[in-house]
Scaffold this motif. Sequence first.
Motif, mmCIF file in Angstrom:
data_model
loop_
_atom_site.group_PDB
_atom_site.id
_atom_site.type_symbol
_atom_site.label_atom_id
_atom_site.label_comp_id
_atom_site.label_asym_id
_atom_site.label_seq_id
_atom_site.Cartn_x
_atom_site.Cartn_y
_atom_site.Cartn_z
ATOM 1 N N LYS A 84 0.836 -1.199 0.000
ATOM 2 C CA LYS A 84 0.000 0.000 0.000
ATOM 3 C C LYS A 84 0.874 1.254 0.000
ATOM 4 C CE LYS A 84 -3.977 2.105 2.325
ATOM 5 N NZ LYS A 84 -5.017 1.918 3.363
ATOM 6 N N THR A 85 1.958 1.227 0.754
ATOM 7 C CA THR A 85 2.854 2.384 0.822
ATOM 8 C C THR A 85 3.432 2.709 -0.547
ATOM 9 O OG1 THR A 85 3.401 1.880 3.122
ATOM 10 C CG2 THR A 85 4.940 3.287 1.920
ATOM 11 N N ALA A 86 3.928 1.704 -1.247
ATOM 12 C CA ALA A 86 4.501 1.923 -2.581
ATOM 13 C C ALA A 86 3.426 2.369 -3.565
ATOM 14 C CB ALA A 86 5.191 0.650 -3.079
ATOM 15 N N LEU A 87 2.246 1.808 -3.423
ATOM 16 C CA LEU A 87 1.144 2.156 -4.310
ATOM 17 C C LEU A 87 0.727 3.620 -4.134
ATOM 18 C CD1 LEU A 87 -0.766 0.906 -6.395
ATOM 19 C CD2 LEU A 87 -2.324 0.394 -4.508
ATOM 20 N N LEU A 88 0.609 4.057 -2.899
ATOM 21 C CA LEU A 88 0.215 5.445 -2.642
ATOM 22 C C LEU A 88 1.315 6.423 -3.068
ATOM 23 C CD1 LEU A 88 -1.762 5.118 0.713
ATOM 24 C CD2 LEU A 88 -2.606 5.117 -1.647
ATOM 25 N N ALA A 89 2.565 5.991 -2.965
ATOM 26 C CA ALA A 89 3.667 6.831 -3.467
ATOM 27 C C ALA A 89 3.535 6.998 -4.980
ATOM 28 C CB ALA A 89 5.015 6.219 -3.098
ATOM 29 N N LYS A 90 3.170 5.932 -5.673
ATOM 30 C CA LYS A 90 2.960 5.971 -7.126
ATOM 31 C C LYS A 90 1.793 6.902 -7.467
ATOM 32 C CE LYS A 90 4.634 3.026 -10.327
ATOM 33 N NZ LYS A 90 5.843 3.285 -11.084
ATOM 34 N N TRP A 91 0.713 6.793 -6.728
ATOM 35 C CA TRP A 91 -0.462 7.650 -6.903
ATOM 36 C C TRP A 91 -0.056 9.124 -6.767
ATOM 37 C CZ3 TRP A 91 -5.548 7.954 -8.121
ATOM 38 C CH2 TRP A 91 -6.356 8.911 -7.522
ATOM 39 N N ASN A 92 0.630 9.441 -5.691
ATOM 40 C CA ASN A 92 1.020 10.829 -5.438
ATOM 41 C C ASN A 92 2.040 11.341 -6.451
ATOM 42 O OD1 ASN A 92 -0.654 11.498 -3.186
ATOM 43 N ND2 ASN A 92 0.593 10.129 -1.956
ATOM 44 N N GLU A 93 2.944 10.488 -6.886
ATOM 45 C CA GLU A 93 3.947 10.878 -7.882
ATOM 46 C C GLU A 93 3.272 11.367 -9.172
ATOM 47 O OE1 GLU A 93 7.842 8.805 -9.905
ATOM 48 O OE2 GLU A 93 5.984 7.636 -9.864
#
Length: 175
Positions: A84-93
Amino acid sequence: MDNNYLESAKKQFEYYKQLGDKTFAQLSEEQLFWQYNPESNSIAMIINHLNGNMRSRWTDFLNSDGEKEWRNRDEEFEQLITTKTALLAKWNEGWVCLFDGIKALTTADLTKTVFIRNQAHSVTEAINRQLAHYPYHVGQIVFLGKMCADQNWQSLSIPRGDSDKYNADMFGKHK
Protein backbone atom coordinates in the motif's frame (compact mmCIF):
# COMPACT_ATOMS: atom_id res chain seq x y z
CA MET A 1 -10.34 32.26 -21.99
CA ASP A 2 -8.47 33.51 -18.96
CA ASN A 3 -6.71 32.16 -15.90
CA ASN A 4 -10.05 31.02 -14.54
CA TYR A 5 -9.90 28.00 -16.85
CA LEU A 6 -6.55 26.85 -15.48
CA GLU A 7 -7.70 27.40 -11.90
CA SER A 8 -10.96 25.57 -12.61
CA ALA A 9 -9.12 22.63 -14.20
CA LYS A 10 -6.75 22.45 -11.23
CA LYS A 11 -9.70 22.41 -8.79
CA GLN A 12 -11.36 19.61 -10.75
CA PHE A 13 -8.16 17.53 -10.70
CA GLU A 14 -7.80 18.19 -6.95
CA TYR A 15 -11.36 17.03 -6.36
CA TYR A 16 -10.81 13.73 -8.14
CA LYS A 17 -7.51 13.14 -6.38
CA GLN A 18 -9.32 13.70 -3.10
CA LEU A 19 -11.95 11.09 -4.00
CA GLY A 20 -9.17 8.57 -4.57
CA ASP A 21 -7.42 9.54 -1.33
CA LYS A 22 -10.64 9.13 0.66
CA THR A 23 -11.22 5.75 -0.95
CA PHE A 24 -7.73 4.47 -0.14
CA ALA A 25 -8.13 5.55 3.49
CA GLN A 26 -11.03 3.10 3.82
CA LEU A 27 -9.27 0.09 2.35
CA SER A 28 -6.78 -2.47 3.53
CA GLU A 29 -3.66 -3.32 1.58
CA GLU A 30 -5.26 -6.56 0.42
CA GLN A 31 -8.34 -4.75 -0.90
CA LEU A 32 -6.22 -2.44 -3.08
CA PHE A 33 -4.92 -5.49 -4.96
CA TRP A 34 -8.22 -7.39 -5.20
CA GLN A 35 -9.50 -8.28 -8.69
CA TYR A 36 -13.06 -9.34 -9.43
CA ASN A 37 -11.65 -11.79 -11.98
CA PRO A 38 -8.38 -12.23 -13.91
CA GLU A 39 -9.61 -9.96 -16.74
CA SER A 40 -10.55 -7.03 -14.49
CA ASN A 41 -8.26 -4.41 -13.02
CA SER A 42 -7.48 -4.00 -9.37
CA ILE A 43 -7.29 -0.56 -7.81
CA ALA A 44 -3.51 -1.03 -7.82
CA MET A 45 -3.49 -1.55 -11.59
CA ILE A 46 -5.63 1.54 -12.16
CA ILE A 47 -3.30 3.61 -9.97
CA ASN A 48 -0.28 2.32 -11.86
CA HIS A 49 -1.97 3.18 -15.16
CA LEU A 50 -2.88 6.68 -13.98
CA ASN A 51 0.70 7.22 -12.82
CA GLY A 52 2.09 6.18 -16.18
CA ASN A 53 -0.38 8.34 -18.05
CA MET A 54 0.12 11.39 -15.85
CA ARG A 55 3.90 11.23 -16.00
CA SER A 56 3.83 10.67 -19.76
CA ARG A 57 1.32 13.42 -20.51
CA TRP A 58 2.57 16.09 -18.11
CA THR A 59 6.36 15.66 -18.35
CA ASP A 60 7.68 18.29 -20.77
CA PHE A 61 4.03 19.00 -21.58
CA LEU A 62 4.47 21.86 -24.05
CA ASN A 63 7.50 20.49 -25.89
CA SER A 64 7.26 16.74 -26.41
CA ASP A 65 4.58 14.24 -27.41
CA GLY A 66 2.40 13.19 -24.48
CA GLU A 67 3.10 9.55 -25.23
CA LYS A 68 6.72 9.21 -24.13
CA GLU A 69 9.09 6.55 -25.50
CA TRP A 70 9.89 5.38 -21.99
CA ARG A 71 6.28 4.62 -21.09
CA ASN A 72 5.32 0.94 -21.01
CA ARG A 73 1.52 1.10 -20.95
CA ASP A 74 1.01 -2.67 -21.02
CA GLU A 75 3.14 -3.08 -17.90
CA GLU A 76 0.85 -0.66 -16.06
CA PHE A 77 -1.79 -3.40 -15.96
CA GLU A 78 0.40 -5.95 -14.21
CA GLN A 79 0.52 -6.36 -10.43
CA LEU A 80 4.09 -5.10 -10.02
CA ILE A 81 3.55 -3.06 -6.87
CA THR A 82 3.04 -5.14 -3.74
CA THR A 83 2.50 -2.73 -0.82
CA LYS A 84 0.00 0.00 0.00
CA THR A 85 2.85 2.38 0.82
CA ALA A 86 4.50 1.92 -2.58
CA LEU A 87 1.14 2.16 -4.31
CA LEU A 88 0.21 5.44 -2.64
CA ALA A 89 3.67 6.83 -3.47
CA LYS A 90 2.96 5.97 -7.13
CA TRP A 91 -0.46 7.65 -6.90
CA ASN A 92 1.02 10.83 -5.44
CA GLU A 93 3.95 10.88 -7.88
CA GLY A 94 1.54 11.04 -10.82
CA TRP A 95 -0.50 13.85 -9.28
CA VAL A 96 2.61 15.88 -8.42
CA CYS A 97 3.67 15.66 -12.06
CA LEU A 98 0.22 16.79 -13.19
CA PHE A 99 -0.02 19.69 -10.73
CA ASP A 100 3.51 20.86 -11.57
CA GLY A 101 2.53 20.79 -15.24
CA ILE A 102 -0.67 22.77 -14.70
CA LYS A 103 1.08 25.28 -12.43
CA ALA A 104 3.66 26.02 -15.15
CA LEU A 105 0.98 26.97 -17.69
CA THR A 106 -0.15 30.51 -18.47
CA THR A 107 -3.22 31.85 -20.24
CA ALA A 108 -1.06 32.42 -23.32
CA ASP A 109 -0.29 28.68 -23.42
CA LEU A 110 -3.94 27.63 -23.78
CA THR A 111 -4.02 28.03 -27.56
CA LYS A 112 -0.63 26.46 -28.17
CA THR A 113 -0.51 23.08 -29.86
CA VAL A 114 0.67 19.93 -28.11
CA PHE A 115 0.73 16.37 -29.38
CA ILE A 116 -0.56 13.17 -27.83
CA ARG A 117 0.25 10.05 -29.82
CA ASN A 118 1.21 12.34 -32.69
CA GLN A 119 -2.27 13.94 -32.74
CA ALA A 120 -2.43 17.73 -32.43
CA HIS A 121 -4.44 19.24 -29.57
CA SER A 122 -4.68 22.77 -28.25
CA VAL A 123 -3.47 22.89 -24.65
CA THR A 124 -7.10 23.40 -23.61
CA GLU A 125 -8.13 20.27 -25.53
CA ALA A 126 -5.29 18.27 -23.99
CA ILE A 127 -6.32 19.34 -20.48
CA ASN A 128 -9.97 18.52 -21.24
CA ARG A 129 -8.88 15.10 -22.52
CA GLN A 130 -7.24 14.39 -19.17
CA LEU A 131 -10.21 15.84 -17.27
CA ALA A 132 -12.31 13.15 -18.94
CA HIS A 133 -9.78 10.34 -18.58
CA TYR A 134 -8.77 10.64 -14.93
CA PRO A 135 -12.29 10.94 -13.44
CA TYR A 136 -13.28 7.87 -15.47
CA HIS A 137 -10.60 5.85 -13.69
CA VAL A 138 -11.18 7.48 -10.30
CA GLY A 139 -14.82 6.43 -10.64
CA GLN A 140 -13.63 2.87 -11.18
CA ILE A 141 -11.44 3.15 -8.07
CA VAL A 142 -14.36 4.41 -5.98
CA PHE A 143 -16.67 1.68 -7.30
CA LEU A 144 -14.12 -1.05 -6.52
CA GLY A 145 -13.52 0.54 -3.12
CA LYS A 146 -17.23 0.41 -2.33
CA MET A 147 -17.33 -3.24 -3.35
CA CYS A 148 -14.35 -4.10 -1.15
CA ALA A 149 -15.43 -2.09 1.89
CA ASP A 150 -19.01 -3.35 1.58
CA GLN A 151 -21.00 -2.41 4.71
CA ASN A 152 -18.04 -0.44 6.11
CA TRP A 153 -18.02 2.03 3.21
CA GLN A 154 -18.28 5.68 4.22
CA SER A 155 -19.93 7.76 1.51
CA LEU A 156 -17.74 10.30 -0.28
CA SER A 157 -20.73 12.51 -1.03
CA ILE A 158 -24.31 12.56 0.27
CA PRO A 159 -25.09 9.21 1.90
CA ARG A 160 -28.06 7.33 0.53
CA GLY A 161 -31.26 8.52 2.18
CA ASP A 162 -29.69 11.73 3.55
CA SER A 163 -30.45 14.16 0.70
CA ASP A 164 -33.13 16.04 2.66
CA LYS A 165 -30.85 16.42 5.68
CA TYR A 166 -27.96 17.52 3.49
CA ASN A 167 -30.08 20.10 1.65
CA ALA A 168 -31.53 21.43 4.92
CA ASP A 169 -28.02 21.78 6.35
CA MET A 170 -26.74 23.52 3.22
CA PHE A 171 -29.65 25.93 2.94
CA GLY A 172 -29.43 26.66 6.66
CA LYS A 173 -25.80 27.73 6.24
CA HIS A 174 -26.68 30.20 3.48
CA LYS A 175 -29.43 32.07 5.38
